[in-house]
Scaffold this motif. Structure first.
Motif, PDB file in Angstrom:
ATOM      1  N   SER A  71     -74.055   9.194 -35.939  1.00 36.25           N
ATOM      2  CA  SER A  71     -75.534   9.383 -36.516  1.00 36.25           C
ATOM      3  C   SER A  71     -75.830   8.077 -36.949  1.00 36.25           C
ATOM      4  CB  SER A  71     -76.021  10.614 -36.490  1.00 36.25           C
ATOM      5  OG  SER A  71     -76.286  10.657 -37.700  1.00 36.25           O
ATOM      6  N   ARG A  72     -77.248   7.850 -36.477  1.00 34.54           N
ATOM      7  CA  ARG A  72     -77.854   6.302 -37.135  1.00 34.54           C
ATOM      8  C   ARG A  72     -79.083   7.416 -37.283  1.00 34.54           C
ATOM      9  NH1 ARG A  72     -77.647   2.198 -33.186  1.00 34.54           N
ATOM     10  NH2 ARG A  72     -79.253   1.276 -34.031  1.00 34.54           N
ATOM     11  N   HIS A  73     -79.381   6.461 -38.642  1.00 35.34           N
ATOM     12  CA  HIS A  73     -81.081   6.653 -38.963  1.00 35.34           C
ATOM     13  C   HIS A  73     -82.163   5.685 -39.642  1.00 35.34           C
ATOM     14  CE1 HIS A  73     -79.797  11.667 -38.469  1.00 35.34           C
ATOM     15  NE2 HIS A  73     -78.031  10.556 -39.470  1.00 35.34           N
ATOM     16  N   THR A  74     -83.147   5.900 -39.450  1.00 37.29           N
ATOM     17  CA  THR A  74     -84.019   5.487 -40.260  1.00 37.29           C
ATOM     18  C   THR A  74     -84.071   4.942 -41.889  1.00 37.29           C
ATOM     19  OG1 THR A  74     -86.020   6.617 -39.964  1.00 37.29           O
ATOM     20  CG2 THR A  74     -85.496   5.210 -37.902  1.00 37.29           C
ATOM     21  N   LEU A  80     -81.546   7.978 -34.727  1.00 38.13           N
ATOM     22  CA  LEU A  80     -81.970   6.671 -33.513  1.00 38.13           C
ATOM     23  C   LEU A  80     -80.849   6.740 -32.749  1.00 38.13           C
ATOM     24  CD1 LEU A  80     -82.096   3.599 -36.261  1.00 38.13           C
ATOM     25  CD2 LEU A  80     -84.095   4.651 -34.897  1.00 38.13           C
ATOM     26  N   TYR A  81     -79.753   7.061 -33.026  1.00 34.30           N
ATOM     27  CA  TYR A  81     -78.509   7.824 -32.108  1.00 34.30           C
ATOM     28  C   TYR A  81     -78.091   8.139 -32.711  1.00 34.30           C
ATOM     29  CZ  TYR A  81     -73.816   6.897 -30.242  1.00 34.30           C
ATOM     30  OH  TYR A  81     -72.817   7.007 -29.754  1.00 34.30           O
ATOM     31  N   VAL A  82     -77.450   9.743 -32.100  1.00 41.91           N
ATOM     32  CA  VAL A  82     -76.262  10.663 -32.239  1.00 41.91           C
ATOM     33  C   VAL A  82     -75.321  10.312 -31.627  1.00 41.91           C
ATOM     34  CG1 VAL A  82     -75.942  13.417 -32.424  1.00 41.91           C
ATOM     35  CG2 VAL A  82     -78.335  12.217 -33.271  1.00 41.91           C
ATOM     36  N   SER A  83     -73.775  10.569 -31.962  1.00 44.49           N
ATOM     37  CA  SER A  83     -73.096  11.186 -31.237  1.00 44.49           C
ATOM     38  C   SER A  83     -72.540  12.128 -30.423  1.00 44.49           C
ATOM     39  CB  SER A  83     -71.592  10.792 -31.800  1.00 44.49           C
ATOM     40  OG  SER A  83     -71.124  11.468 -32.527  1.00 44.49           O
ATOM     41  N   PRO A  84     -71.837  12.113 -29.478  1.00 43.05           N
ATOM     42  CA  PRO A  84     -71.743  13.393 -28.150  1.00 43.05           C
ATOM     43  C   PRO A  84     -71.251  14.607 -28.945  1.00 43.05           C
ATOM     44  CG  PRO A  84     -70.560  11.517 -27.398  1.00 43.05           C
ATOM     45  CD  PRO A  84     -71.125  11.254 -28.615  1.00 43.05           C
ATOM     46  N   ALA A  85     -70.149  13.990 -30.228  1.00 44.38           N
ATOM     47  CA  ALA A  85     -69.867  15.240 -30.957  1.00 44.38           C
ATOM     48  C   ALA A  85     -70.714  16.197 -30.959  1.00 44.38           C
ATOM     49  CB  ALA A  85     -69.476  15.095 -32.121  1.00 44.38           C
ATOM     50  N   CYS A  86     -71.630  15.917 -31.369  1.00 47.21           N
ATOM     51  CA  CYS A  86     -73.295  16.835 -32.081  1.00 47.21           C
ATOM     52  C   CYS A  86     -73.183  18.280 -31.323  1.00 47.21           C
ATOM     53  CB  CYS A  86     -74.758  15.596 -31.489  1.00 47.21           C
ATOM     54  SG  CYS A  86     -75.981  17.256 -31.921  1.00 47.21           S
ATOM     55  N   LYS A  87     -72.764  18.461 -29.743  1.00 47.85           N
ATOM     56  CA  LYS A  87     -72.415  19.740 -29.350  1.00 47.85           C
ATOM     57  C   LYS A  87     -71.401  20.111 -30.157  1.00 47.85           C
ATOM     58  CE  LYS A  87     -73.328  21.580 -25.466  1.00 47.85           C
ATOM     59  NZ  LYS A  87     -74.687  22.500 -25.293  1.00 47.85           N
ATOM     60  N   ASN A  88     -70.814  19.994 -30.049  1.00 54.48           N
ATOM     61  CA  ASN A  88     -69.736  20.829 -31.273  1.00 54.48           C
ATOM     62  C   ASN A  88     -70.184  21.262 -32.222  1.00 54.48           C
ATOM     63  OD1 ASN A  88     -68.198  20.665 -28.197  1.00 54.48           O
ATOM     64  ND2 ASN A  88     -67.064  19.631 -29.040  1.00 54.48           N
ATOM     65  N   ASP A  95     -79.624  13.686 -27.084  1.00 58.83           N
ATOM     66  CA  ASP A  95     -80.559  13.481 -26.784  1.00 58.83           C
ATOM     67  C   ASP A  95     -81.685  14.365 -26.873  1.00 58.83           C
ATOM     68  OD1 ASP A  95     -80.353  11.100 -25.410  1.00 58.83           O
ATOM     69  OD2 ASP A  95     -80.217  11.929 -22.653  1.00 58.83           O
ATOM     70  N   GLU A  96     -81.027  15.071 -27.436  1.00 61.13           N
ATOM     71  CA  GLU A  96     -82.726  16.750 -28.135  1.00 61.13           C
ATOM     72  C   GLU A  96     -82.505  16.112 -30.356  1.00 61.13           C
ATOM     73  OE1 GLU A  96     -81.842  20.663 -26.975  1.00 61.13           O
ATOM     74  OE2 GLU A  96     -79.303  19.926 -26.938  1.00 61.13           O
ATOM     75  N   LEU A  97     -82.088  15.381 -30.294  1.00 58.06           N
ATOM     76  CA  LEU A  97     -82.264  14.482 -31.744  1.00 58.06           C
ATOM     77  C   LEU A  97     -82.757  13.734 -32.115  1.00 58.06           C
ATOM     78  CD1 LEU A  97     -78.917  16.384 -33.333  1.00 58.06           C
ATOM     79  CD2 LEU A  97     -81.295  18.069 -32.924  1.00 58.06           C
ATOM     80  N   VAL A  98     -82.372  12.661 -30.919  1.00 59.95           N
ATOM     81  CA  VAL A  98     -82.591  11.727 -31.075  1.00 59.95           C
ATOM     82  C   VAL A  98     -84.662  11.286 -31.400  1.00 59.95           C
ATOM     83  CG1 VAL A  98     -82.917   8.370 -30.244  1.00 59.95           C
ATOM     84  CG2 VAL A  98     -80.861  10.272 -29.611  1.00 59.95           C
ATOM     85  N   ALA A  99     -84.862  10.483 -32.012  1.00 60.17           N
ATOM     86  CA  ALA A  99     -86.916  10.479 -33.216  1.00 60.17           C
ATOM     87  C   ALA A  99     -87.332  11.879 -33.490  1.00 60.17           C
ATOM     88  CB  ALA A  99     -87.736  10.435 -31.815  1.00 60.17           C
TER      89      ALA A  99
END
Length: 777
Positions: A71-74, A80-88, A95-99
């Motif tokens: 993930s990328r964060h301010t 700012l960005y979350v990889s697909p592994a977030c699901k697991n 997309d649910e976590l971006v912002a």
């Protein structure tokens, strides 16, 4: 595009129709050197942009194919960005976590762990953090994140925090559980109280699930005990009132016979209906529970975790609960074992009563309270009369049964504040505190004596036994525990000496009697070397008045006390074991004297010698009898040995074998005091008995109502039995002509008692033999 303008006058015309955003550089006026520099810069920029694009592509490729969540964060922590592994990992779509702020998925208890990462750090700073995160389904997991600060040093707005996070729940829980296991085992080794161990386990689980509550329910001493230090008071109170219902419900649901995690939706589960309202007030919706089993498979209780979210236990949660269940089992069984060891160290294993150790502690406490309150404390020393006879005749198992029944019977007369203890063998002690007067203790002593007289049912036998009690009372009889015990014991000894089946209160004259007994014991050890023992002989007659035998009776010719009867010193000799020396001397002296009479030309007569149980039990007793006969040249037919019923019943086979050996040598065997014990008459036909001697207690009772006397009926039965078995029957204690006539009419073969003469010294017997006994054919 790069636009080169060669002259200022044409600039406006050249710019017409162009979009300003599409122009990289406008150089005017023309400068060849500057142009070359700017061209080089433009090429480097283009190369850099190409390199960044390739890096971005590589980043996305690695991020989207990594099992770790990238993930990328301010700097503020927003995604700012979350990889697909977030699901697991977290259960969210990227997309649910971006912002969203990172705090959205971090446990509120661990937000501080990330503060250091999202601070104002230089470019390329690397840091790590381990924290609890909350998945979308509500479950708590552990994440381990590596953070790196990236961006432009001169452009603060362009700085980002890149995180690589992985699920380390299993590892963290394994570490926690191992630490917990080690600490629990240490607490167990230190014998820490079980509630303390359970509370620590509960709090350990609550650290793993900070938004949840934990509790342990265990069955102890017939009731359920609930350990839940963090559970809201109102909810715990409702649970406490319904523990049995929940525990029994869970037990009935468990069909595995081993640990199984149950997840209950408290709103939908009817078992929780009575507490749902209290649980809902604290937002509790779900309960995970596991039954706790003993190593033998018995249910000990349950361990539960209460959640505010409707969350199902995953593999790690089940591991936690199963491990906690095992630790609770270890702690519980260790406490049970510790309790059992402590209980056994302070209680009698047969009766369950306090033993001497616990008794002495309670006596000390009772006397301490009595000194403060000014109230008397009574101490009873108690035992069963002739208990050894029961053991010898019916065996130790029957004796143990009798002791248990006696203890229960006495307990039924006591208050909860009283302490009954077994001191060993058939010796018991009783502490009576909070008494109003001394008489209260004496009244209870009499009740116990009367209660013991009722028959006991032991091994199919209806036993009638009696008990004796010695009573000493604080502070009149003694002011300390040791002296109080000693004086109560002296009182018991006095009760025994007065005929048993009674209680006796302590008096100061008993101290003198004890001193005399001790002196007697010391003097008894020199009677043989000092030649102070003598034999007296009591005649036995047939129904026609003919002298047919003599019984040898020992006397102690004490230098200061005079002639002492056996009742004065035989019990002391038995207690000290000196009875063996006395018995050996009596046997030898009786054989010597009898042969001396015969050598003097007096008619031969059979002499009976009493044999103690201890003497008979000696391995060389048969040889000792033979040696005494041989030493004095006495024929064995002139010797008779009198034994008791206790010998008859103890180790019957060994006893029979030894009696057969003695009888085979020609020595006669008589059974003394017949009718007073508990032996089975069936044994008589199996053992080599020549004579039955009816106890004097039956003879004494036939004076009154002779025609209907039960004692006379017993005597007739004994004579009939003995005759049918080929035995002669001798009645002891005949003192009146009326007794003699009744016994002769009943068919008694021999008579002995004061009517025919008291025991006499050897010189008198010589005259009797010379005057009254005709030579044998």
């Amino acid at each position: 595009p790069v636009i080169f303008l060669t002259g200022a006058s044409s600039t406006d015309q050249k710019l017409k129709g162009l979009e300003l955003g599409a122009i990289d550089y406008i150089i005017k006026p023309f400068d060849p050197a500057e142009l070359r520099a700017r061209v080089k810069t433009s090429l480097r920029t283009k190369q850099l942009l190409g390199s960044l694009q390739q890096s971005e592509e590589r980043f996305r490729f690695l991020a989207e194919n990594s099992s770790d969540m990238i993930s990328r964060h301010t700097r503020n922590g927003d995604f700012l960005y979350v990889s697909p592994a977030c699901k697991n990992v977290l259960g969210y779509e990227p997309d649910e976590l971006v912002a969203s702020p990172v705090a959205r998925v971090v446990s509120e208890h661990d937000v501080g762990e990330l503060t250091a990462i999202f601070g104002d750090h230089p470019i390329d700073t690397v840091g790590t953090a381990t924290f609890r995160a909350r998945r979308k389904d509500g479950r708590i997991i552990w994440l381990e994140s590596t953070a790196r600060v990236v961006g432009h040093a001169n452009d603060h707005a362009a700085v980002e925090i890149h995180l690589s996070s992985r699920d380390v729940t299993l590892r963290k829980q394994a570490e926690t559980l191992e630490q917990g296991r080690a600490l629990v085992l240490q607490m167990i080794a230190e014998n820490r109280p079980l509630p303390e161990v359970l509370e620590w386990l509960v709090r350990m689980v609550e650290q793993e699930y900070p938004a949840a509550y934990s509790s342990a329910v265990l069955l102890a001493d017939g009731r359920l005990e609930h350990t839940a230090p963090s559970l809201p008071h109102e909810l715990k109170a409702v649970l406490d009132n319904n523990l049995l219902r929940f525990a029994s419900g869970l037990c009935s649901d468990s069909t595995t016979g081993g640990p199984a995690v149950t997840c209950s939706d408290m709103e939908a589960d009817p078992r929780w209906a009575v507490i749902w309202e209290a649980a809902a007030k604290h937002s509790i919706t779900t309960c995970w529970s596991i039954l706790v089993y003993s190593s033998a498979g018995d249910v000990l209780g349950m361990f539960a975790i209460y959640h505010k979210d409707r969350v199902q236990p995953d593999r790690s949660a089940r591991t936690v609960l199963e491990t906690i269940g095992k630790l609770v089992t270890i702690a519980t069984e260790h406490q049970t074992l510790t309790y059992q060891l402590a209980y056994r160290a302070q209680h009698d294993s047969l009766t369950g009563l306090p033993n001497r150790l616990l008794f002495e502690d309670r006596l000390t406490q009772a006397l301490g309270r009595a000194q403060r309150d000014g109230q008397p404390v009574a101490l009873f020393c108690m035992d069963l009369d002739r208990f050894k006879f029961v053991n010898d005749t019916l065996g130790h198992h029957a004796g143990d049964t009798l002791l248990v029944q006696y203890a229960r019977r006495v307990e039924g007369l006591l208050r909860q504040t009283d302490t009954l203890a077994r001191m060993g063998g058939d010796e018991f002690a009783l502490i009576l505190s909070d008494l109003s007067t001394r008489q209260d203790a004496l009244t209870l002593a009499q009740k116990i004596v009367e209660a013991v007289k009722a028959p006991f049912d032991v091994a199919g036998h209806e036993l009638f036994v009696t008990g004796s009690i010695g009573v000493a009372v604080f502070p009149n009889d003694a002011t300390d525990a040791a002296t109080l015990q000693k004086n109560a014991d002296l009182a018991l000894y006095r009760a025994k000496s007065l005929g048993r089946n009674r209680f006796q209160s302590f008096s100061s004259d008993m101290l003198t009697a004890t001193s005399d007994r001790l002196s007697l014991e010391n003097q008894l050890r020199r009677v043989l070397t000092a030649g102070e023992l003598v034999l007296y002989y009591q005649p036995q007659h047939d129904p026609h008045g003919k002298l047919v035998g003599l019984e040898a009776l020992v006397r102690w010719n004490h230098p200061t006390l005079g002639l002492l009867l056996p009742g004065k010193f035989i019990s002391v000799a038995e207690d000290t074991g000196f009875i063996l020396n006395i018995g050996e001397w009596v046997l030898d002296e009786a054989c010597r004297q009898n042969k001396a009479w015969q050598d003097a030309g007096l008619p031969p007569v059979r002499v009976a010698v009493n044999v103690s149980a201890l003497q008979f039990a000696q391995p060389g007793f048969t040889d000792a009898v033979t040696a005494a006969l041989n030493r004095h040249g006495l024929s064995s037919k002139w010797l008779e040995l009198e034994i008791t019923e206790s010998l008859l019943m103890k180790h019957t086979r060994e006893t029979a074998a030894k009696l057969e050996q003695i009888r085979a040598k020609g020595v006669a065997i008589a059974l003394d005091d017949f009718g007073t014990g508990y032996s089975s008459l069936a044994y008589l036909q199996q053992l080599p008995i020549d004579t039955l001697k009816i106890d004097r207690s039956f003879v004494r009772q036939i004076e009154a109502a002779a025609s209907t006397s039960s004692s006379l009926a017993v005597i007739r039965a004994i004579i009939s039995l003995g005759s049918s078995l080929g035995m002669s029957v001798v009645a002891e204690g005949v003192e009146t002509e009326h007794q003699r006539d009744l016994l002769c009419a009943a068919g008694c073969h021999g008579l002995q008692g004061y009517l025919f003469g008291r025991p006499r010294p050897a010189a008198d017997i010589a005259k009797l033999l010379g005057n009254t006994l005709r030579p044998a054919a």
